[in-house]
Write a protein that holds these residues in place. Structure first.
Motif, PDB file in Angstrom:
ATOM      1  N   MET A   1       0.855  -1.194   0.000  1.00  0.00           N
ATOM      2  CA  MET A   1       0.000   0.000   0.000  1.00  0.00           C
ATOM      3  C   MET A   1       0.886   1.236   0.000  1.00  0.00           C
ATOM      4  O   MET A   1       1.914   1.264   0.696  1.00  0.00           O
ATOM      5  CB  MET A   1      -0.917  -0.044   1.224  1.00  0.00           C
ATOM      6  N   LYS A   2       0.462   2.245  -0.808  1.00  0.00           N
ATOM      7  CA  LYS A   2       1.312   3.426  -0.932  1.00  0.00           C
ATOM      8  C   LYS A   2       1.378   4.232   0.376  1.00  0.00           C
ATOM      9  O   LYS A   2       0.391   4.345   1.112  1.00  0.00           O
ATOM     10  CB  LYS A   2       0.786   4.355  -2.048  1.00  0.00           C
ATOM     11  N   GLY A   3       2.558   4.814   0.599  1.00  0.00           N
ATOM     12  CA  GLY A   3       2.792   5.592   1.808  1.00  0.00           C
ATOM     13  C   GLY A   3       1.820   6.747   1.969  1.00  0.00           C
ATOM     14  O   GLY A   3       1.482   7.127   3.100  1.00  0.00           O
ATOM     15  N   PHE A  78      -7.149  13.798  -1.594  1.00  0.00           N
ATOM     16  CA  PHE A  78      -6.736  13.457  -2.964  1.00  0.00           C
ATOM     17  C   PHE A  78      -7.044  14.610  -3.918  1.00  0.00           C
ATOM     18  O   PHE A  78      -6.267  14.918  -4.823  1.00  0.00           O
ATOM     19  CB  PHE A  78      -7.463  12.191  -3.450  1.00  0.00           C
ATOM     20  N   ALA A  79      -8.206  15.255  -3.707  1.00  0.00           N
ATOM     21  CA  ALA A  79      -8.592  16.368  -4.585  1.00  0.00           C
ATOM     22  C   ALA A  79      -7.584  17.519  -4.474  1.00  0.00           C
ATOM     23  O   ALA A  79      -7.330  18.229  -5.437  1.00  0.00           O
ATOM     24  CB  ALA A  79     -10.001  16.848  -4.235  1.00  0.00           C
ATOM     25  N   LEU A  80      -6.979  17.677  -3.282  1.00  0.00           N
ATOM     26  CA  LEU A  80      -5.964  18.724  -3.103  1.00  0.00           C
ATOM     27  C   LEU A  80      -4.589  18.290  -3.597  1.00  0.00           C
ATOM     28  O   LEU A  80      -3.862  19.054  -4.205  1.00  0.00           O
ATOM     29  CB  LEU A  80      -5.828  19.073  -1.610  1.00  0.00           C
ATOM     30  N   TYR A  84      -5.277  17.508 -10.723  1.00  0.00           N
ATOM     31  CA  TYR A  84      -5.467  17.180 -12.153  1.00  0.00           C
ATOM     32  C   TYR A  84      -6.306  15.924 -12.341  1.00  0.00           C
ATOM     33  O   TYR A  84      -6.893  15.708 -13.384  1.00  0.00           O
ATOM     34  CB  TYR A  84      -4.102  17.022 -12.848  1.00  0.00           C
ATOM     35  N   SER A  85      -6.365  15.060 -11.301  1.00  0.00           N
ATOM     36  CA  SER A  85      -7.098  13.802 -11.465  1.00  0.00           C
ATOM     37  C   SER A  85      -8.606  14.041 -11.586  1.00  0.00           C
ATOM     38  O   SER A  85      -9.302  13.239 -12.177  1.00  0.00           O
ATOM     39  CB  SER A  85      -6.803  12.832 -10.319  1.00  0.00           C
ATOM     40  N   ILE A  86      -9.089  15.174 -11.032  1.00  0.00           N
ATOM     41  CA  ILE A  86     -10.526  15.433 -11.151  1.00  0.00           C
ATOM     42  C   ILE A  86     -10.806  16.723 -11.936  1.00  0.00           C
ATOM     43  O   ILE A  86     -11.940  17.180 -11.991  1.00  0.00           O
ATOM     44  CB  ILE A  86     -11.228  15.483  -9.763  1.00  0.00           C
ATOM     45  N   VAL A  95     -16.539  11.922 -11.878  1.00  0.00           N
ATOM     46  CA  VAL A  95     -15.366  11.386 -11.181  1.00  0.00           C
ATOM     47  C   VAL A  95     -15.482   9.866 -11.071  1.00  0.00           C
ATOM     48  O   VAL A  95     -14.559   9.128 -11.424  1.00  0.00           O
ATOM     49  CB  VAL A  95     -15.225  12.010  -9.764  1.00  0.00           C
ATOM     50  N   LEU A  96     -16.647   9.411 -10.600  1.00  0.00           N
ATOM     51  CA  LEU A  96     -16.821   7.975 -10.347  1.00  0.00           C
ATOM     52  C   LEU A  96     -16.714   7.160 -11.632  1.00  0.00           C
ATOM     53  O   LEU A  96     -16.196   6.052 -11.638  1.00  0.00           O
ATOM     54  CB  LEU A  96     -18.162   7.719  -9.642  1.00  0.00           C
ATOM     55  N   SER A  97     -17.176   7.736 -12.757  1.00  0.00           N
ATOM     56  CA  SER A  97     -17.099   7.025 -14.040  1.00  0.00           C
ATOM     57  C   SER A  97     -15.678   6.983 -14.569  1.00  0.00           C
ATOM     58  O   SER A  97     -15.368   6.204 -15.464  1.00  0.00           O
ATOM     59  CB  SER A  97     -17.974   7.713 -15.099  1.00  0.00           C
ATOM     60  N   LEU A 110       2.101   6.920 -12.108  1.00  0.00           N
ATOM     61  CA  LEU A 110       2.894   7.676 -11.145  1.00  0.00           C
ATOM     62  C   LEU A 110       3.586   6.740 -10.152  1.00  0.00           C
ATOM     63  O   LEU A 110       4.748   6.918  -9.797  1.00  0.00           O
ATOM     64  CB  LEU A 110       1.943   8.635 -10.411  1.00  0.00           C
ATOM     65  N   TYR A 111       2.830   5.732  -9.693  1.00  0.00           N
ATOM     66  CA  TYR A 111       3.342   4.757  -8.722  1.00  0.00           C
ATOM     67  C   TYR A 111       3.128   3.358  -9.306  1.00  0.00           C
ATOM     68  O   TYR A 111       2.080   2.737  -9.064  1.00  0.00           O
ATOM     69  CB  TYR A 111       2.557   4.822  -7.411  1.00  0.00           C
ATOM     70  N   PRO A 112       4.093   2.834 -10.070  1.00  0.00           N
ATOM     71  CA  PRO A 112       3.885   1.535 -10.717  1.00  0.00           C
ATOM     72  C   PRO A 112       3.567   0.406  -9.735  1.00  0.00           C
ATOM     73  O   PRO A 112       2.945  -0.587 -10.119  1.00  0.00           O
ATOM     74  CB  PRO A 112       5.206   1.285 -11.442  1.00  0.00           C
ATOM     75  N   HIS A 118     -10.387  -2.749  -8.766  1.00  0.00           N
ATOM     76  CA  HIS A 118     -11.074  -2.572 -10.049  1.00  0.00           C
ATOM     77  C   HIS A 118     -12.403  -1.925  -9.738  1.00  0.00           C
ATOM     78  O   HIS A 118     -13.130  -2.378  -8.840  1.00  0.00           O
ATOM     79  CB  HIS A 118     -11.306  -3.912 -10.743  1.00  0.00           C
ATOM     80  N   ILE A 119     -12.709  -0.858 -10.456  1.00  0.00           N
ATOM     81  CA  ILE A 119     -13.987  -0.166 -10.250  1.00  0.00           C
ATOM     82  C   ILE A 119     -14.670  -0.091 -11.615  1.00  0.00           C
ATOM     83  O   ILE A 119     -14.313   0.743 -12.448  1.00  0.00           O
ATOM     84  CB  ILE A 119     -13.791   1.267  -9.707  1.00  0.00           C
ATOM     85  N   GLU A 120     -15.618  -0.987 -11.828  1.00  0.00           N
ATOM     86  CA  GLU A 120     -16.274  -1.064 -13.133  1.00  0.00           C
ATOM     87  C   GLU A 120     -17.629  -0.365 -13.073  1.00  0.00           C
ATOM     88  O   GLU A 120     -18.378  -0.547 -12.113  1.00  0.00           O
ATOM     89  CB  GLU A 120     -16.469  -2.551 -13.462  1.00  0.00           C
ATOM     90  N   SER A 134     -14.026  -4.435  -6.953  1.00  0.00           N
ATOM     91  CA  SER A 134     -13.365  -5.726  -6.704  1.00  0.00           C
ATOM     92  C   SER A 134     -11.937  -5.471  -6.265  1.00  0.00           C
ATOM     93  O   SER A 134     -11.194  -4.751  -6.939  1.00  0.00           O
ATOM     94  CB  SER A 134     -13.286  -6.601  -7.957  1.00  0.00           C
ATOM     95  N   SER A 135     -11.577  -6.062  -5.136  1.00  0.00           N
ATOM     96  CA  SER A 135     -10.204  -5.949  -4.649  1.00  0.00           C
ATOM     97  C   SER A 135      -9.953  -6.992  -3.565  1.00  0.00           C
ATOM     98  O   SER A 135     -10.776  -7.152  -2.658  1.00  0.00           O
ATOM     99  CB  SER A 135      -9.962  -4.552  -4.064  1.00  0.00           C
ATOM    100  N   PRO A 136      -8.795  -7.657  -3.622  1.00  0.00           N
ATOM    101  CA  PRO A 136      -8.470  -8.623  -2.571  1.00  0.00           C
ATOM    102  C   PRO A 136      -8.268  -7.955  -1.213  1.00  0.00           C
ATOM    103  O   PRO A 136      -8.237  -8.624  -0.189  1.00  0.00           O
ATOM    104  CB  PRO A 136      -7.165  -9.265  -3.070  1.00  0.00           C
ATOM    105  N   LEU A 146     -15.105   7.307   0.069  1.00  0.00           N
ATOM    106  CA  LEU A 146     -14.587   8.100  -1.051  1.00  0.00           C
ATOM    107  C   LEU A 146     -15.743   8.586  -1.935  1.00  0.00           C
ATOM    108  O   LEU A 146     -15.747   9.729  -2.400  1.00  0.00           O
ATOM    109  CB  LEU A 146     -13.602   7.267  -1.885  1.00  0.00           C
ATOM    110  N   ILE A 147     -16.743   7.719  -2.143  1.00  0.00           N
ATOM    111  CA  ILE A 147     -17.899   8.104  -2.969  1.00  0.00           C
ATOM    112  C   ILE A 147     -18.658   9.245  -2.282  1.00  0.00           C
ATOM    113  O   ILE A 147     -19.020  10.238  -2.908  1.00  0.00           O
ATOM    114  CB  ILE A 147     -18.832   6.886  -3.218  1.00  0.00           C
ATOM    115  N   GLN A 148     -18.867   9.111  -0.961  1.00  0.00           N
ATOM    116  CA  GLN A 148     -19.551  10.182  -0.211  1.00  0.00           C
ATOM    117  C   GLN A 148     -18.727  11.474  -0.270  1.00  0.00           C
ATOM    118  O   GLN A 148     -19.281  12.565  -0.421  1.00  0.00           O
ATOM    119  CB  GLN A 148     -19.766   9.757   1.251  1.00  0.00           C
TER     120      GLN A 148
END
Ligand code: HEM
Length: 179
Positions: A1-3, A78-80, A84-86, A95-97, A110-112, A118-120, A134-136, A146-148
């Motif tokens: 998990m990223k720092g 994340f928005a701050l 650029y991501s949103i 955003v959700l789509s 950015l972080y390989p 997975h968010i379908e 879906s995620s282990p 995050l959605i809220q």
């Protein structure tokens, strides 16, 4: 998990609880580094589980409720941190789509070594959006928060229903309905 997830989690704990609580949960969780996380580093997911468990024990709040609250806090961060991501998104549904094909794809560049869910998008219209998570790592409560957070970011009101599709919570269907 990223720092970045760890640094943001500890900042949330400090602001919602206290600096002492941060020290206490790091000690309880037996984190050898003493919690010296860097945003670009990567750390075992088990350390996050141990920190949330320790916070749950000390605060008396359920782990799921803490993870949800963290997700809500994290969207604003994340928005701050990654504006650029949103950029170009005028509502939460945009955003959700875009999570799978745009936002998380950029994160992966950015972080390989990022471990992303997975968010379908299962279906979408003006009022209602359905997503398959879906995620282990079984972090659907984080997704819910995050959605809220995304709805709140755009000043929108919505109802989020999470429907687990299996026992371990690694597959969850979300239905987000604007009200
Ligand atoms: C502002 C836009 C977003 C950015 C920049 C972003 C970025 C990230 C990053 C950096 C991680 C950590 C990856 C790792 O630890 O290796 C992550 C994980 C995650 N993201 Fe996003 N994300 C965004 C929006 C969302 C939204 C709206 C959702 C809602 C469904 C979401 C769901 C998740 C979940 C649940 C995880 C935890 C990992 C897992 O479940 O396997 N993200 N994201």
């Amino acid at each position: 998990m990223k720092g970045v997830v760890f640094t943001e989690f500890l900042e949330m704990v400090e602001s919602r609880f206290s600096a002492d609580m941060v020290d206490d949960i790091i000690e309880d969780a037996g984190i050898k580094s003493g919690g010296a996380y860097t945003a670009v580093g990567s750390y075992p997911f088990a350390e996050m589980v141990a920190l949330v468990t320790a916070l749950s024990q000390r605060s008396g709040l359920e782990p799921q409720a803490l993870i949800y609250a963290f997700g809500h806090y994290l969207f604003g961060r994340f928005a701050l941190l990654y504006p650029y991501s949103i950029q170009g998104c005028s509502c939460a549904f945009m955003v959700l789509s875009n999570i799978e094909k745009h936002i998380h794809q950029e994160v992966q560049k950015l972080y390989p070594d990022a471990q992303l869910p997975h968010i379908e998008v299962l279906s979408s219209d003006e009022r209602c959006l359905s997503l398959l998570y879906s995620s282990p790592r079984c972090l659907a409560p984080l997704a819910s928060g995050l959605i809220q957070g995304a709805l709140d970011h755009f000043g929108e009101q919505g109802r989020i229903v999470a429907e687990p599709l299996n026992d371990d919570g690694s597959k969850v269907r979300f239905v987000v309905e604007l009200v």
